[in-house]
Design a protein around this motif. Structure first.
Motif, mmCIF file in Angstrom:
data_model
loop_
_atom_site.group_PDB
_atom_site.id
_atom_site.type_symbol
_atom_site.label_atom_id
_atom_site.label_comp_id
_atom_site.label_asym_id
_atom_site.label_seq_id
_atom_site.Cartn_x
_atom_site.Cartn_y
_atom_site.Cartn_z
ATOM 1 N N PRO A 1 -8.971 4.171 -2.824
ATOM 2 C CA PRO A 1 -9.220 4.112 -1.382
ATOM 3 C C PRO A 1 -9.660 2.724 -0.919
ATOM 4 C CG PRO A 1 -10.204 6.069 -2.325
ATOM 5 C CD PRO A 1 -9.748 5.217 -3.482
ATOM 6 N N LEU A 2 -9.250 2.389 0.289
ATOM 7 C CA LEU A 2 -9.582 1.097 0.889
ATOM 8 C C LEU A 2 -10.998 1.131 1.445
ATOM 9 C CD1 LEU A 2 -6.274 0.583 2.875
ATOM 10 C CD2 LEU A 2 -6.867 -0.376 0.663
ATOM 11 N N SER A 3 -11.622 -0.025 1.454
ATOM 12 C CA SER A 3 -12.919 -0.154 2.107
ATOM 13 C C SER A 3 -12.683 -0.413 3.594
ATOM 14 C CB SER A 3 -13.711 -1.317 1.502
ATOM 15 O OG SER A 3 -13.103 -2.551 1.863
ATOM 16 N N ILE B 1 -0.563 -1.033 -4.589
ATOM 17 C CA ILE B 1 -1.867 -0.397 -4.424
ATOM 18 C C ILE B 1 -1.619 1.040 -3.987
ATOM 19 C CG2 ILE B 1 -4.035 -0.399 -3.138
ATOM 20 C CD1 ILE B 1 -3.207 -3.570 -2.876
ATOM 21 N N LYS B 2 -1.932 1.962 -4.876
ATOM 22 C CA LYS B 2 -1.806 3.389 -4.557
ATOM 23 C C LYS B 2 -3.096 3.788 -3.834
ATOM 24 C CE LYS B 2 1.254 4.272 -8.404
ATOM 25 N NZ LYS B 2 1.413 4.939 -9.710
ATOM 26 N N LYS C 1 -5.055 9.788 3.565
ATOM 27 C CA LYS C 1 -3.771 10.378 3.956
ATOM 28 C C LYS C 1 -3.415 10.047 5.402
ATOM 29 C CE LYS C 1 -2.487 14.517 2.822
ATOM 30 N NZ LYS C 1 -2.454 15.972 2.595
ATOM 31 N N LEU C 2 -4.414 9.681 6.189
ATOM 32 C CA LEU C 2 -4.183 9.371 7.600
ATOM 33 C C LEU C 2 -3.528 8.010 7.816
ATOM 34 C CD1 LEU C 2 -7.500 10.649 9.219
ATOM 35 C CD2 LEU C 2 -5.237 11.726 9.297
ATOM 36 N N TYR D 1 0.893 -1.159 0.000
ATOM 37 C CA TYR D 1 0.000 0.000 0.000
ATOM 38 C C TYR D 1 0.929 1.206 0.000
ATOM 39 C CZ TYR D 1 -3.544 -3.429 0.773
ATOM 40 O OH TYR D 1 -4.374 -4.520 0.607
ATOM 41 N N HIS D 2 0.959 1.896 -1.127
ATOM 42 C CA HIS D 2 2.047 2.791 -1.483
ATOM 43 C C HIS D 2 1.563 4.203 -1.784
ATOM 44 C CE1 HIS D 2 5.741 4.051 -3.444
ATOM 45 N NE2 HIS D 2 5.167 4.133 -4.630
ATOM 46 N N ASN D 3 2.373 5.168 -1.353
ATOM 47 C CA ASN D 3 2.179 6.570 -1.716
ATOM 48 C C ASN D 3 3.469 7.019 -2.401
ATOM 49 O OD1 ASN D 3 2.027 9.345 -1.906
ATOM 50 N ND2 ASN D 3 1.328 9.658 0.180
#
Length: 113
Positions: A36-38, A30-31, A87-88, A5-7
């Motif tokens: 966004p994740l569920s 996964i950007k 972003k959190l 899970y990448h930024n």
């Protein structure tokens, strides 16, 4: 399969991605800011990490300070905050099967790949 899970804007996340790339193993990026994740996905990740939701919140983000800091929040409230404001979510997070790790420091990723 390994998932990160990448930024791309985060240096630690880029370092974590490089570690996985260098491993030669197959993985999925996964950007999470774009995808966004569920709630269910995030709950699964938190379970694999073996932590409380608050443990993967980036508490220095402006949205956390303005909207959530100092409030009494349930785990469900914290998860909803992360789903609504990706972003959190601490980064990077790497998941391999039933194990997961926050890549801080990035070298910790080698424990599960």
């Amino acid at each position: 399969m390994i998932k990160i899970y990448h930024n791309p804007r985060c240096s630690k996340s880029r370092q974590g991605l490089a570690i996985i790339e260098d491993s030669g193993k197959e993985f999925e990026t996964i950007k999470y800011l774009e995808q966004p994740l569920s709630v269910i996905e995030l709950e699964s990740i938190i379970s694999k990490l073996g932590v409380k939701p608050i443990d993967i919140v980036r508490k220095n983000e402006a949205i956390w300070k303005s909207d959530f800091k100092g409030k009494i929040l349930s785990d469900k409230n914290i998860i909803e905050a992360m789903v609504n404001h990706p972003k959190l979510i601490e980064r990077p997070i790497v998941v391999n099967e039933d194990k997961a790790v926050v890549g801080r420091p990035p070298e910790s990723i080698t424990e599960i790949i």
